[in-house]
Scaffold this active site. Structure first.
Site, PDB file in Angstrom:
ATOM      1  N   CYS A   8       0.847  -1.190   0.000  1.00 54.30           N
ATOM      2  CA  CYS A   8       0.000   0.000   0.000  1.00 54.30           C
ATOM      3  C   CYS A   8       0.885   1.243   0.000  1.00 54.30           C
ATOM      4  CB  CYS A   8      -0.938   0.073   1.190  1.00 54.30           C
ATOM      5  SG  CYS A   8      -2.083  -1.286   1.326  1.00 54.30           S
TER       6      CYS A   8
ATOM      7  N   ARG B 222       6.005  -0.556  -4.290  1.00 55.42           N
ATOM      8  CA  ARG B 222       5.636  -1.191  -3.023  1.00 55.42           C
ATOM      9  C   ARG B 222       4.672  -2.362  -3.243  1.00 55.42           C
ATOM     10  NH1 ARG B 222       6.666   2.070   1.369  1.00 55.42           N
ATOM     11  NH2 ARG B 222       4.929   1.246   2.562  1.00 55.42           N
TER      12      ARG B 222
ATOM     13  N   TRP C 181      -2.852  -2.828  -1.639  1.00 50.86           N
ATOM     14  CA  TRP C 181      -2.488  -4.243  -1.761  1.00 50.86           C
ATOM     15  C   TRP C 181      -3.497  -4.983  -0.890  1.00 50.86           C
ATOM     16  CZ3 TRP C 181      -0.693  -8.412   1.173  1.00 50.86           C
ATOM     17  CH2 TRP C 181      -0.041  -9.414   0.448  1.00 50.86           C
TER      18      TRP C 181
ATOM     19  N   ASN D  16      -3.060   2.432   5.345  1.00 49.31           N
ATOM     20  CA  ASN D  16      -2.101   1.354   5.134  1.00 49.31           C
ATOM     21  C   ASN D  16      -2.005   0.622   6.476  1.00 49.31           C
ATOM     22  OD1 ASN D  16       0.054  -0.244   4.539  1.00 49.31           O
ATOM     23  ND2 ASN D  16       1.540   1.405   4.270  1.00 49.31           N
ATOM     24  N   GLY D  17      -2.133  -0.699   6.468  1.00 51.79           N
ATOM     25  CA  GLY D  17      -2.076  -1.446   7.733  1.00 51.79           C
ATOM     26  C   GLY D  17      -3.319  -2.309   7.894  1.00 51.79           C
TER      27      GLY D  17
ATOM     28  N   GLU E  52      19.227 -17.459  -2.244  1.00 52.52           N
ATOM     29  CA  GLU E  52      18.937 -16.155  -2.822  1.00 52.52           C
ATOM     30  C   GLU E  52      18.688 -16.270  -4.330  1.00 52.52           C
ATOM     31  OE1 GLU E  52      17.889 -13.542  -1.864  1.00 52.52           O
ATOM     32  OE2 GLU E  52      18.345 -12.047  -3.372  1.00 52.52           O
TER      33      GLU E  52
ATOM     34  N   LYS F 172      15.138 -15.184  -6.063  1.00 47.50           N
ATOM     35  CA  LYS F 172      15.098 -14.176  -7.136  1.00 47.50           C
ATOM     36  C   LYS F 172      14.364 -14.745  -8.333  1.00 47.50           C
ATOM     37  CE  LYS F 172      15.904 -11.550  -5.644  1.00 47.50           C
ATOM     38  NZ  LYS F 172      16.084 -10.812  -4.468  1.00 47.50           N
TER      39      LYS F 172
ATOM     40  N   GLU G 223      10.486 -15.235  -7.684  1.00 46.68           N
ATOM     41  CA  GLU G 223       9.636 -14.054  -7.502  1.00 46.68           C
ATOM     42  C   GLU G 223       9.402 -13.263  -8.782  1.00 46.68           C
ATOM     43  OE1 GLU G 223      10.849 -11.060  -4.621  1.00 46.68           O
ATOM     44  OE2 GLU G 223      12.943 -11.382  -5.079  1.00 46.68           O
TER      45      GLU G 223
ATOM     46  N   HIS H 103      19.308 -37.273   0.024  1.00 50.80           N
ATOM     47  CA  HIS H 103      18.371 -37.643   1.093  1.00 50.80           C
ATOM     48  C   HIS H 103      16.927 -37.404   0.653  1.00 50.80           C
ATOM     49  CE1 HIS H 103      21.646 -38.401   3.830  1.00 50.80           C
ATOM     50  NE2 HIS H 103      22.192 -37.250   3.436  1.00 50.80           N
TER      51      HIS H 103
ATOM     52  N   LYS I 251       6.959  -4.531  -2.162  1.00 49.93           N
ATOM     53  CA  LYS I 251       8.330  -4.195  -1.810  1.00 49.93           C
ATOM     54  C   LYS I 251       8.499  -4.107  -0.300  1.00 49.93           C
ATOM     55  CE  LYS I 251      12.547  -2.856  -2.704  1.00 49.93           C
ATOM     56  NZ  LYS I 251      13.463  -3.902  -3.153  1.00 49.93           N
TER      57      LYS I 251
HETATM   58  O1  M6R Z   1      12.800  -4.442   3.383  1.00 51.05           O
HETATM   59  P1  M6R Z   1      13.298  -5.786   3.878  1.00 51.05           P
HETATM   60  O2  M6R Z   1      14.709  -6.034   3.534  1.00 51.05           O
HETATM   61  O3  M6R Z   1      13.014  -5.992   5.331  1.00 51.05           O
HETATM   62  O4  M6R Z   1      12.414  -6.827   3.084  1.00 51.05           O
HETATM   63  C1  M6R Z   1      12.516  -8.196   3.332  1.00 51.05           C
HETATM   64  C2  M6R Z   1      11.853  -9.001   2.249  1.00 51.05           C
HETATM   65  O5  M6R Z   1      10.494  -8.678   2.170  1.00 51.05           O
HETATM   66  C3  M6R Z   1      12.494  -8.764   0.871  1.00 51.05           C
HETATM   67  O6  M6R Z   1      13.851  -9.061   0.878  1.00 51.05           O
HETATM   68  C4  M6R Z   1      11.807  -9.630  -0.194  1.00 51.05           C
HETATM   69  O7  M6R Z   1      12.054 -10.981   0.033  1.00 51.05           O
HETATM   70  C5  M6R Z   1      12.260  -9.209  -1.589  1.00 51.05           C
HETATM   71  N1  M6R Z   1      11.147  -9.161  -2.482  1.00 51.05           N
HETATM   72  C6  M6R Z   1      13.262 -10.130  -2.169  1.00 51.05           C
HETATM   73  O8  M6R Z   1      13.642  -9.777  -3.448  1.00 51.05           O
END
Ligand code: M6R
Length: 608
Positions: free
Chosen positions: A2, A27, A74, A100-101, A480, A484, A487, A503, A603
């Site tokens: 949001c 965001r 969102w 927002n919240g 990681e 990536k 997502e 395993h 985000k």
């Molecule tokens: O703002 P932050 O680093 O706390 O965010 C953590 C995760 O939400 C963030 O890293 C998320 O996994 C990303 N979309 C990864 O690319």
């Protein structure tokens, strides 16, 4: 998650709000809307979908006026729809709210308001806020908002306009970010700095449970008792260009290409005369010496940086380190005490689970050092010490440059702790600082060879499932790489520790399965070669990412090899992650996905 924008001043409010919302698109959202107060009436346009859809609707509506609020939503309570989009207006049309919240006690409050004759057009918790403010309103909007907030449970950032107040609006926050932008004879609110950066660099960061009355000429802040409070004005030194694409097709590519500079910016201000210095640190050498355990807590990519940090700190400081997901840590009554140091990592500094984990650690007496990108964010403000990553605004939802910056700061922290505890000597410091300072050059080299990864992605973007396998630090790196990829390409992917493969997971490997193997750890190189042989024997296609010195050997085992410059294996993730980020990027582009704003994710995750 949001985005909120608000404006009052002499400009037309609609374009200012739309510009701000565009800057907050990163965001994550699924609907959007704005409300303008003009000639005593609230006019509103809102829609399900992207801002382009909102712009389309705005073309056919006359939305003139110099004060208004805007929102990207969102969905949490109720599906993404026109009716559930913000702003929400109270039953009689007097109050409009963006929020927002999550309002946790909204059902109880809604029942109460229904019993008082209010009716509801949406499934949202936010409409309850609009009606409750209306119910509490006599002749003072600030008072009505404060009364409402005192009855609300949950998290909020709010923007509120009222038909009785033609020249001012009210905003408030608790556990959701909100800043006030101060211009000349015009003022703003926003969820994040980029939304207002082209208008002003002077901002006030509201604290939790604060309410602000904003007119063109002033911003007055109150606590929930209605008393005036005064907050420092921050001057933001990000430039407008840093929040723009600057000729790149996507923010993600721009941010990957910024990584060498970002790593340099994280190191340079912290090295003086060959020594690592953390300015204004309240953590004393004695506290580091007597520390019995270190916790690293974060979410998503920041957590993956934390797992690398665990390996680095254990190796350099010889102390036990636990890396945990914030959402798990906060609910497991963790065994934390004042003999432990907790490192909290967050790009946004607003991730709710991470913020709550921070509070849990501090409540139990642990000293909290946070590694944060956004200056003045909640996590930064609530930590005992903050190490900023200086990565500049990260706009793409997929985090890239923040990861490298977080790793760099973690290495500096590990070296500093090691020096204090006597596990790292002066020669080690010289060696590692030399290695770290060589990183930007090595990263530039990898970025010059982007085409190789693009070609590989072109041959595999239709893959149904992709595995990442690594050992030790490369396992952390694999997590990681896998995150990536999933997502932004929406391809199913999993990361496995090489030794775990047999395993169970190897049962999934069949003809044509793509397996990506980072293999930067010298001591485990041969073990990884065996893993490659195991999956290849079952038909897998293997891409190895390894240092130049190992490339000839890797080529004998894998189908394709990306060779990266030879550096110390401990810091290799900073360079080795780049091919993984580029791979995910190209896969997403080739699939025609929205690279910077992937589906379903936001985000800044400010809800649980
Ligand atoms: O703002 P932050 O680093 O706390 O965010 C953590 C995760 O939400 C963030 O890293 C998320 O996994 C990303 N979309 C990864 O690319």
């Amino acid at each position: 998650m949001c985005g909120i924008v608000g404006y009052v001043g002499s400009r037309e409010a609609t374009p200012v709000l739309m510009n701000g919302l565009k800057r907050l698109e990163y965001r994550g959202y699924d609907s959007a809307g704005i409300a303008i107060l003009h000639e005593g009436k609230i006019k509103m346009v809102k829609t399900k979908g992207r801002l382009a859809a909102l712009e389309g609707k705005l073309n056919s509506v006359d939305l003139k006026g110099h004060m208004g609020i805007g929102h990207t939503r969102w969905a949490t309570h109720g599906e993404p729809s026109d009716a559930n989009s913000h702003p929400h207006v109270s039953s009689g049309g007097k109050i409009a709210v963006v929020h927002n919240g999550i309002l946790e006690n909204y059902i109880k409050l809604k029942d109460f308001l229904i019993s008082r004759g209010y009716n509801f057009q949406s499934e949202t918790d936010t409409e309850v806020v609009a009606n409750l403010i209306d119910y509490n309103y006599r002749d003072d909007l600030v008072k009505a908002v404060i009364e409402t907030l005192n009855e609300m449970e949950g998290a909020y950032a709010l923007g509120v306009i009222c038909t009785d107040c033609p020249d001012e609006f009210v905003a408030a926050r608790k556990d959701s970010p909100l800043i006030v932008g101060l211009g000349k004879d015009e003022n703003y609110i926003a969820s994040d700095i980029p939304a207002i950066l082209e208008y002003t660099k002077n901002v006030i960061i509201l604290e939790d449970r604060e309410v602000v009355r904003i007119s063109a000429g002033r911003a007055e802040i109150f606590n929930l008792l209605g008393e005036r409070v005064y907050r420092e004005v921050f001057h933001v030194d990000w430039d407008v260009a840093s929040a723009e694409k600057g000729g790149y097709e996507h923010f993600m590519m721009k941010e990957i290409c910024e990584e060498p500079a970002v790593v340099k910016a994280a190191i340079s201000p912290r090295i003086r005369d060959g020594q690592i210095l953390f300015e204004n640190f309240s953590l004393t050498d004695e506290m580091v010496r007597s520390c019995e355990k270190i916790n690293i807590v974060a979410c998503g990519t920041a957590y993956h940086a934390g797992v690398v940090g665990k390996y680095a700190i254990e190796r350099l400081v010889r102390i036990s380190v636990e890396a945990d997901l914030a959402s798990e840590f906060r609910y497991r009554d963790p065994m934390v005490d004042k003999k432990q140091i907790t490192i909290i990592i967050s790009q946004s500094g607003e991730t709710l689970d991470t913020l709550m984990a921070l509070r849990e650690a501090r409540k139990k007496g642990s000293h909290v050092v946070s590694i944060v990108n956004v200056v003045g964010s909640s996590i930064a403000r609530e930590s005992d010490d903050v190490l900023y990553t200086f990565a500049g605004p990260e706009i793409a939802v997929a985090s890239t440059k923040a990861y490298n910056a977080q790793l760099t700061v973690l290495y500096l922290l590990a070296l500093k702790f090691g020096q204090i505890r006597g596990t790292v000597n002066d020669e080690d410091i010289r060696y590692y600082l030399d290695q770290l300072m060589g990183l930007p050059g090595n990263m530039e080299e990898i970025l010059r060879d982007k085409k190789e990864i693009q070609r590989f992605a072109a041959g595999h973007y239709n893959a149904g499932s992709i595995f990442f396998i690594g050992r030790n630090i490369d396992y952390a790196l694999s997590m990681e790489g896998s995150l990536k990829l999933k997502e932004i390409s929406y391809i199913h992917s999993e990361a496995y520790a090489g030794g775990e493969l047999k395993h169970g997971t190897i049962a999934l490997v069949e003809n044509g399965t793509l397996v990506i193997c980072p293999m930067t750890q010298d001591l485990l190189f041969e073990k990884m070669v065996s893993n490659i042989r195991e999956v290849k024997a079952r038909g897998a296609v293997v891409l190895a990412i390894t240092s130049r010195k190992h490339a000839p050997e890797a080529e004998k085992a894998a189908d394709a090899v990306i060779a990266i410059p030879d550096i110390d294996p401990l810091i290799a993730p900073v360079t080795a992650v780049i091919p993984l980020q580029l791979f995910a990027y190209y896969m997403s582009v080739m699939k025609g996905n929205d690279v910077d704003k992937p589906r379903n994710i936001a985000k800044s995750v400010t809800v649980e």
